[in-house]
Design an enzyme around this catalytic site. Structure first.
Site, PDB file in Angstrom:
ATOM      1  NE  ARG A  69       9.524  15.160  -4.818  1.00 50.11           N
ATOM      2  CZ  ARG A  69      10.501  14.857  -5.654  1.00 50.11           C
ATOM      3  NH1 ARG A  69      11.372  15.779  -6.050  1.00 50.11           N
ATOM      4  NH2 ARG A  69      10.670  13.632  -6.106  1.00 50.11           N
ATOM      5  CE1 TYR A 197      -0.214  17.142  -5.544  1.00 46.85           C
ATOM      6  CE2 TYR A 197       2.143  16.844  -5.315  1.00 46.85           C
ATOM      7  CZ  TYR A 197       0.881  16.322  -5.411  1.00 46.85           C
ATOM      8  OH  TYR A 197       0.698  14.966  -5.359  1.00 46.85           O
ATOM      9  CE  LYS A 206      10.013  13.514  -0.546  1.00 50.71           C
ATOM     10  NZ  LYS A 206      10.590  12.192  -0.305  1.00 50.71           N
ATOM     11  CG  HIS A 226      14.286   9.652  -0.153  1.00 47.64           C
ATOM     12  ND1 HIS A 226      14.230   9.608  -1.527  1.00 47.64           N
ATOM     13  CD2 HIS A 226      12.985   9.699   0.254  1.00 47.64           C
ATOM     14  CE1 HIS A 226      12.975   9.633  -1.931  1.00 47.64           C
ATOM     15  NE2 HIS A 226      12.199   9.682  -0.877  1.00 47.64           N
ATOM     16  CB  SER A 248      10.351   9.067  -6.091  1.00 44.21           C
ATOM     17  OG  SER A 248      11.098   9.986  -5.338  1.00 44.21           O
ATOM     18  CB  CYS A 250      11.269   1.994  -5.978  1.00 46.58           C
ATOM     19  SG  CYS A 250      12.068   2.236  -7.577  1.00 46.58           S
ATOM     20  CG  ASP A 275       9.416  10.043   1.970  1.00 43.08           C
ATOM     21  OD1 ASP A 275       9.847   9.380   1.010  1.00 43.08           O
ATOM     22  OD2 ASP A 275       9.299  11.280   1.944  1.00 43.08           O
ATOM     23  NE  ARG A 367       2.327  11.711  -3.974  1.00 39.77           N
ATOM     24  CZ  ARG A 367       3.426  10.975  -3.841  1.00 39.77           C
ATOM     25  NH1 ARG A 367       3.718  10.416  -2.683  1.00 39.77           N
ATOM     26  NH2 ARG A 367       4.225  10.780  -4.859  1.00 39.77           N
TER      27      ARG A 367
HETATM   28  O1  O2Y Z   1       5.113  15.118  -5.784  1.00 44.24           O
HETATM   29  C1  O2Y Z   1       5.188  15.383  -4.579  1.00 44.24           C
HETATM   30  O2  O2Y Z   1       5.139  16.538  -4.111  1.00 44.24           O
HETATM   31  C2  O2Y Z   1       5.326  14.328  -3.652  1.00 44.24           C
HETATM   32  S1  O2Y Z   1       6.680  13.315  -3.963  1.00 44.24           S
HETATM   33  C3  O2Y Z   1       6.845  12.326  -2.567  1.00 44.24           C
HETATM   34  C4  O2Y Z   1       5.840  12.281  -1.630  1.00 44.24           C
HETATM   35  C5  O2Y Z   1       5.987  11.499  -0.515  1.00 44.24           C
HETATM   36  C6  O2Y Z   1       7.129  10.793  -0.371  1.00 44.24           C
HETATM   37  N1  O2Y Z   1       8.109  10.822  -1.281  1.00 44.24           N
HETATM   38  C7  O2Y Z   1       7.984  11.556  -2.380  1.00 44.24           C
HETATM   39  C8  O2Y Z   1       9.151  11.514  -3.334  1.00 44.24           C
HETATM   40  O3  O2Y Z   1       9.127  12.022  -4.431  1.00 44.24           O
HETATM   41  O4  O2Y Z   1      10.162  10.895  -2.960  1.00 44.24           O
HETATM   42 MN    MN Z   2      10.108  10.195  -0.955  1.00 47.63          MN
END
Ligand code: O2Y
Ligand code: MN
Length: 583
Positions: A69, A197, A206, A226, A248, A250, A275, A367
């Protein structure tokens, strides 16, 4: 096929903008999945894995500059900047539509636009929301098929209503300089361009289920959080439901799929989500939770039969892997896998790899996308349209010294303050300095779609509506001794802490009052079968007043950014903590 004027009109406007060669409406069928998979395998967008060992599994590699992200390119686009608040990037809707409109213009020329209707939530549930994602990526379509209830069911659920989230995505040129993830809460719209991605492009996750949903929840009287959701069943067969928010990385997925230690016979943990949780007050005055997703998008490195056996079993079939190492036998590997590194393979960048080449085989943010229904610990009622009633909410973070293993807040307002002051220390896994405390209230800093001070206010208002609210706790699995060793074994043994939490909810176990909340009394947490001594437990539950004074100052510093918008209830709790520490 579609008899919804609002949908048809919007799709035709977006077709005019993006000018795809072809438009394909997705119905979610098996035949469609087969057809799209075949096409993506032919173009190299997806790699079919060894179908004997990993049936239905595929591998995808993203662009090198597109592996996570991108928070600095993620915007909340509201008419007034103060509605986005000081913790979000803001752009005006005019500027965002104009800037992104230019990038989207003709972006799908030579490509197909897939129309992906999806439900976040369970069909027929009062919790559910409909979205429609337009995308030029088959990888996105196939991921959305796992992560959401996708296809005709969503259009059936929508009927002729115009109440859906308009999600537009194009990979465009995968150019980071032309990458934006923009949310328009006033228009119930998301535009994402320039990425292929995960969280940037699976717009139900999200973007919709947290950022847009947090705005909808505030307007409609519910909460988008979350949080994982799990059920703990005791040997008497009674199940208590808990939702937990951690920043994220943890261990939310690991906790959601916990396997009880052998020394706790008769205990079971049931998974409902890893999540996201949507929370609503029920007619009984309790808070009810539902996982709006249908899949897991879990991190690969470190996932193994010790850290998370249930995840390992979940991902043996019908799973899309992103950015892991491809082995010669058509199976896969990642750092932290149970198996030793293979002698050679193809790394996440598509390059020949050996264990001594000095590169990671899998990307640290590689992932898996897998159906929730394949999880061995899935709760039988995870799709209950009403959700499940929560006994407890847990906040947590990674703190080497400050936060005790577990403590209970005094009441909802204090619990909201505990969530609002949540913080975690950075690890070697993230870029930048280690051990730096980052504030991440309710683990929502990257995901709250509006002003966070108002979000705290919404929490306080929601509490006032609940006659039987869940009790709020804080946990820290990561406390260390003077030599930097972790004091708590974690993993399955975390159930001991969950048991204490449930006992506290039922009023079945005494606690010690401290300035920060209620702590486990001596012997309150069952340590039988662990190596945790009473002395270690004393350190784990120690409240260092000097360190908490420093924390108090750091909280005040952080709160300053909200100025007068910070709710009185939060200020009062901050003062009350100062008072209790001084006593
Ligand atoms: O980097 C990403 O696109 C995924 S980040 C993510 C994926 C699944 C659940 N939680 C997260 C997060 O960053 O909280
Ligand atoms: Mn998450």
């Amino acid at each position: 096929m579609v008899q919804n004027n609002s949908v048809e009109q919007w799709v035709s406007e977006m077709v005019k903008l993006c000018t795809p060669d072809k438009v394909v409406w997705c119905n979610g069928s098996e035949e469609e999945k087969r057809r799209l998979t075949k096409e993506a395998v032919e173009t190299g967008e997806l790699i079919e894995l060894n179908q004997d060992k990993l049936p239905g599994c595929l591998l995808h590699r993203t662009a090198k500059n597109d592996v996570a992200r991108t928070e600095h390119l993620t915007f909340i686009c509201t008419s007034r900047q103060e509605d986005a608040g000081p913790t979000n990037n803001w752009m005006s809707p005019e500027e965002a539509y104009s800037k992104l409109g230019k990038i989207f213009n003709g972006s799908m020329k030579g490509r197909t636009m897939y129309v992906v209707p999806f439900i976040m939530g369970v069909p027929g549930s009062p919790f559910s929301k409909i979205g429609i994602e337009l995308t030029d990526s088959i990888y996105v379509v196939l991921n959305m098929r796992i992560m959401t209830r996708m296809g005709q069911a969503a259009l059936d659920e929508l009927g002729d209503s115009a109440d859906f989230t308009k999600c537009l995505h194009s990979k465009h040129e995968l150019d980071i300089d032309q990458r934006y993830i923009c949310h328009f809460p006033e228009d119930n719209t998301i535009w994402s361009v320039g990425s292929g991605y995960g969280g940037n492009v699976l717009l139900g996750k999200k973007c919709l289920a947290l950022r847009i949903a947090s705005c909808l929840g505030r307007k409609e009287g519910w909460m988008a959080e979350h949080m994982l959701i799990l059920g703990v069943e005791n040997p008497q067969g009674e199940t208590h439901y808990i939702a937990a928010a951690f920043p994220s990385a943890c261990g939310k997925t690991n906790l959601a799929m916990l396997i009880p230690p052998e020394s706790m016979p008769g205990w079971k943990v049931w998974t409902l989500g890893d999540d996201i949780a949507w929370l609503r007050p029920g007619p009984d005055g309790r808070l009810w939770a539902l996982n709006p997703e249908a899949g897991f998008f879990g991190v690969m490195p470190g996932t193994n039969m010790k850290s998370n056996p249930n995840a390992m079993r979940t991902i043996q079939k019908n799973t899309i892997y992103t950015n892991v190492l491809l082995k010669e036998d058509g199976t896969i590997w990642w750092e932290g896998h149970d198996d030793p590194a293979p002698g050679r393979g193809i790394d996440w960048q598509g390059q020949p790899w050996t264990p001594v080449c000095g590169e990671k085989g899998a990307h640290p943010n590689s992932r898996f996308t897998a159906p929730v229904s394949q999880c061995p610990s899935i709760a039988s009622n995870w799709e209950n349209p009403q959700g499940v009633p929560l006994s407890a909410i847990i906040f947590g973070g990674r703190r080497a010294k400050l936060a005790p293993l577990v403590y209970q807040s005094f009441n909802w307002q204090h619990g909201t303050f505990v969530g609002a002051t949540m913080a975690s220390e950075t690890t070697a896994a993230a870029l930048g300095a280690q051990g730096v405390v980052r504030r991440d209230p309710m683990a929502m800093i990257p995901f709250c779609g509006y002003n966070m001070a108002e979000y705290f206010g919404h929490w306080l208002e929601m509490g006032a509506k609940l006659t039987n609210p869940p009790k709020i706790f804080h946990v820290n699995w990561f406390r260390q001794d003077e030599d930097g060793n972790f004091l708590w074994p974690g993993f399955g043994d975390n159930l001991r802490v969950l048991k204490w939490i449930i006992d506290r909810c039922g009023g079945n176990v005494p606690a010690e009052e401290s300035p920060i909340g209620y702590l486990p009394a001596n012997g309150g947490i069952n340590l039988e079968g662990t190596d945790v001594s009473d002395e270690m437990m004393d350190v784990l539950t120690y409240v260092d007043k000097d360190a908490w004074y420093e924390e108090l100052r750091s909280q005040a510093e952080w709160f300053k950014q909200f100025g007068y918008t910070l709710p009185l209830g939060i200020l009062k709790e901050h003062e009350a903590l100062a008072f209790r520490l001084a006593k």
